[in-house]
Design an enzyme around this catalytic site. Structure first.
Site, short mmCIF file in Angstrom:
data_model
loop_
_atom_site.label_atom_id
_atom_site.label_comp_id
_atom_site.label_asym_id
_atom_site.label_seq_id
_atom_site.Cartn_x
_atom_site.Cartn_y
_atom_site.Cartn_z
N GLU A 243 43.33 52.43 58.91
CA GLU A 243 43.95 53.29 57.91
C GLU A 243 43.11 54.55 57.70
O GLU A 243 41.87 54.48 57.66
CB GLU A 243 44.06 52.53 56.58
N LYS A 298 53.78 54.79 53.78
CA LYS A 298 53.47 53.57 53.04
C LYS A 298 54.55 53.32 51.98
O LYS A 298 54.97 54.24 51.26
CB LYS A 298 52.10 53.70 52.37
N CYS A 350 47.20 48.63 54.75
CA CYS A 350 46.26 48.01 53.81
C CYS A 350 46.93 47.05 52.84
O CYS A 350 47.32 45.95 53.21
CB CYS A 350 45.48 49.10 53.08
#
Length: 412
Positions: A243, A298, A350
């Site tokens: 990430e 995301k 994540c």
């Protein structure tokens, strides 16, 4: 053991005892996590400690439940405040740590509202669906992710039923309800296949305090392109980088973008970075293949890290005063799937890799990327790994995880 607990509740209900038994409960509840952190995975111990921890939460005195909740919050989440230092509000770290201990004292404190064992069991089952502050990293069933007990909701319900019925069974048959535990036993793992591609996961170790410094940019780029070229030489089909491994807005860096497109003729590249468009910024993953690229934004943000889970009247003030406007990322509406060399992979950035939404719709393979350096040094990567394993095991999914600092590997 449960019969002894009942006697202790009647005879030793006092502050010293409450403190001792509460701390003991928290230690048993956290044992699997700290054993895993030191590289110890023993299914028998995880099963035993997990059963004892749940039984204690059902049977210990009310004040002891509050003590247990406080120390569970402390043992599991002492590290959350570490990231605040990088937003210029490091002075909040001890307050955040204490705050999470209090939150989980109140979370488990629901059990202290009653002394009836059966009602505590119902409440604890209900708590397994509740996420304080939109933060889902405490799942009671995760205690059994590496044990002989199943981790489905039905398994947890049967476990609670078995442990609670002991209190209501005639003495001569006191432990007969424990036979229900046999219905929760899980010795055969779910089917989890490896992807039919050769995947290289890159583990980096870039300190958070250096990651965004201008002088670190060139060494970081050299490291990244060196790893990509090495993966090409080794014959990999895909290389996955962590990430935000590119610490800038990729769509504002055309030279790097073109270079990655050129390399993608030889290997598919998956890498985390940032995106800025229409005055909004996103945490994203780029996937390069055959000179083209796809962007995955995301979908699930980290509470207080990437968004403020408060009412709108307070959200703006907290974001500006404490985070300097940094916690205002925007999101995608749904998960993104990459089709790489004909194989479908679900993208997870994540925190997303520890959320059930990523594993829905039968996702067989997940490419996850993380930057765990926000929480150095701590148990955060271990807890993250266990949560990923929890969801991977529940859904029969194989997760390929590339992380900065700790956590890289194939999770089954």
């Amino acid at each position: 053991m449960i019969e002894k607990l009942n006697k202790l509740r009647e005879k030793r209900d006092g502050k010293p005892f409450d403190l001792a038994i509460g701390i003991t409960t928290a230690l048993l509840f956290s044992a699997f996590l700290y054993l895993e952190n030191f590289g110890i995975t023993l299914k028998f111990l995880n099963t035993l400690f997990g059963l004892l921890a749940i039984a204690l939460l059902l049977y210990i005195p009310k004040r002891a439940v509050l003590v247990a909740g406080f120390f569970i919050g402390l043992l599991w989440f002492y590290w959350i405040g570490y990231s605040f230092e990088y937003n210029g509000v490091g002075y909040l770290t001890p307050l955040v740590t204490f705050g999470f201990a209090v939150i989980y004292m109140l979370f488990f404190g629901v059990l202290a509202l009653t002394k009836h064992i059966w009602l505590r069991a119902v409440l604890l089952f209900g708590l397994s669906f509740f996420e304080p502050m939109d933060f889902n990293w405490l799942q009671p069933e995760i205690l059994f992710v590496d044990s002989y007990i199943g981790i489905q909701k039905l398994d947890f319900a049967l476990l609670l039923l078995s442990l609670s019925l002991v209190a209501y069974t005639p003495k001569s048959y006191r432990y007969a309800p424990l036979a229900l535990l046999f219905l929760t036993l899980s010795f055969t793992p779910p089917l989890q296949k490896d992807a039919p591609l050769k995947i290289k996961l890159i583990a980096t170790d870039i300190k958070q305090e250096k990651k965004w410094q201008q002088e670190s940019l060139q060494p970081t780029l050299q490291l990244i392109f060196g790893e990509i070229n090495k993966a090409i030489d080794e014959g990999y089909d895909i290389v996955v980088l962590p990430e935000s491994v590119f610490p800038f807005y990729m769509n504002k860096a055309p030279t790097v973008l073109v270079k990655l497109q050129e390399l993608s003729h030889e290997i598919s590249i998956v890498a985390g970075t940032l995106l800025r468009e229409d005055e909004q910024h996103y945490n994203v993953t780029y996937m390069f293949e055959n000179g083209e690229y796809q962007i995955a934004k995301k979908m699930i943000l980290v509470p207080f890290g990437e968004y403020i889970p408060l009412p709108s009247f307070a959200k703006g003030f907290v974001n500006e005063f404490f985070f300097g406007g940094a916690s205002d990322f925007k999101t995608a509406d749904k998960p993104t799937d990459f089709i790489i060399k004909g194989v479908k992979f679900r993208n997870a950035i994540c925190y997303e890799a520890t959320c059930k939404e990523i594993y829905e719709d039968g996702a067989q393979y997940v490419l996850a990327t993380s930057n765990n350096a926000w929480f150095y040094p701590s148990i955060e990567p271990t807890l993250q790994k266990l949560l990923i394993r929890f969801y991977a095991r529940k859904n029969g999914t194989t997760v390929y995880h590339a992380a900065n600092w700790k956590g890289s590997g194939v999770v089954k």
